[in-house]
Design a protein around this motif. Sequence first.
Motif, PDB file in Angstrom:
ATOM      1  N   THR A   1       0.806  -1.230   0.000  1.00  0.00           N
ATOM      2  CA  THR A   1       0.000   0.000   0.000  1.00  0.00           C
ATOM      3  C   THR A   1       0.840   1.281   0.000  1.00  0.00           C
ATOM      4  O   THR A   1       0.597   2.155  -0.847  1.00  0.00           O
ATOM      5  CB  THR A   1      -0.987  -0.009   1.179  1.00  0.00           C
ATOM      6  N   PRO A   2       1.812   1.449   0.876  1.00  0.00           N
ATOM      7  CA  PRO A   2       2.587   2.697   0.832  1.00  0.00           C
ATOM      8  C   PRO A   2       3.317   2.883  -0.506  1.00  0.00           C
ATOM      9  O   PRO A   2       3.430   4.004  -0.998  1.00  0.00           O
ATOM     10  CB  PRO A   2       3.589   2.550   1.977  1.00  0.00           C
TER      11      PRO A   2
ATOM     12  N   LEU B   1       0.817   4.061  -3.076  1.00  0.00           N
ATOM     13  CA  LEU B   1       0.457   5.462  -2.836  1.00  0.00           C
ATOM     14  C   LEU B   1       1.540   6.431  -3.302  1.00  0.00           C
ATOM     15  O   LEU B   1       1.232   7.454  -3.905  1.00  0.00           O
ATOM     16  CB  LEU B   1       0.161   5.686  -1.348  1.00  0.00           C
TER      17      LEU B   1
ATOM     18  N   ARG C   1       1.454   7.526  -6.957  1.00  0.00           N
ATOM     19  CA  ARG C   1       0.205   8.041  -7.532  1.00  0.00           C
ATOM     20  C   ARG C   1      -0.116   9.435  -7.040  1.00  0.00           C
ATOM     21  O   ARG C   1      -0.528   9.619  -5.909  1.00  0.00           O
ATOM     22  CB  ARG C   1      -0.952   7.124  -7.143  1.00  0.00           C
TER      23      ARG C   1
ATOM     24  N   GLN D   1       0.360  12.411  -1.271  1.00  0.00           N
ATOM     25  CA  GLN D   1       0.619  10.990  -1.065  1.00  0.00           C
ATOM     26  C   GLN D   1       1.369  10.740   0.240  1.00  0.00           C
ATOM     27  O   GLN D   1       1.103   9.763   0.926  1.00  0.00           O
ATOM     28  CB  GLN D   1       1.385  10.411  -2.249  1.00  0.00           C
TER      29      GLN D   1
ATOM     30  N   LYS E   1      -1.161  10.675   2.936  1.00  0.00           N
ATOM     31  CA  LYS E   1      -1.924   9.421   2.952  1.00  0.00           C
ATOM     32  C   LYS E   1      -1.092   8.294   3.558  1.00  0.00           C
ATOM     33  O   LYS E   1      -1.606   7.478   4.324  1.00  0.00           O
ATOM     34  CB  LYS E   1      -2.349   9.041   1.531  1.00  0.00           C
ATOM     35  N   ILE E   2       0.175   8.240   3.200  1.00  0.00           N
ATOM     36  CA  ILE E   2       1.062   7.207   3.742  1.00  0.00           C
ATOM     37  C   ILE E   2       1.186   7.369   5.253  1.00  0.00           C
ATOM     38  O   ILE E   2       1.096   6.402   6.006  1.00  0.00           O
ATOM     39  CB  ILE E   2       2.438   7.262   3.053  1.00  0.00           C
TER      40      ILE E   2
END
Length: 133
Positions: A68-69, A72, A75, A81, A84-85
């Motif tokens: 996942t990281p 992210l 993108r 990003q 989000k991480i």
Amino acid sequence: MAARDIILNELAQGLRPMSWGIEWFDTHGPEAQAEVLLFMRHHCVQARAVTEDGPESIRRAGLRPTHTPAVLITRGPIDQQLGKIAGLTPLDERRKAFRLLVAVLAVADERRRERFCSGGCGHWWHNLPIAGG
């Protein structure tokens, strides 16, 4: 300068091994881990991380591109990003986020050193001794 900031910079500069960093990170509870990740995000932004730092950071962090990281970081705008991480909540995702953010800081700060600090500088984090521990 807080002890946490010294540790994070030592990890990014390879003055402490990542295995030590993960153990240190794991000593923190969920709220403190979230705070560490937010500080890492801030350090990455301050070091002028760019989207192009993503692939090398993923490689250095030892993540698979499907984690996942890693997905992210590749993108969208880097600032968004990184946030989000830093906001990931499952424990294993937080550990991956930590490893990735340390790597992003390492990549961005290396570039910063080459461009702006190669002749010397007054940044305290560029003058850290090798850590014992």
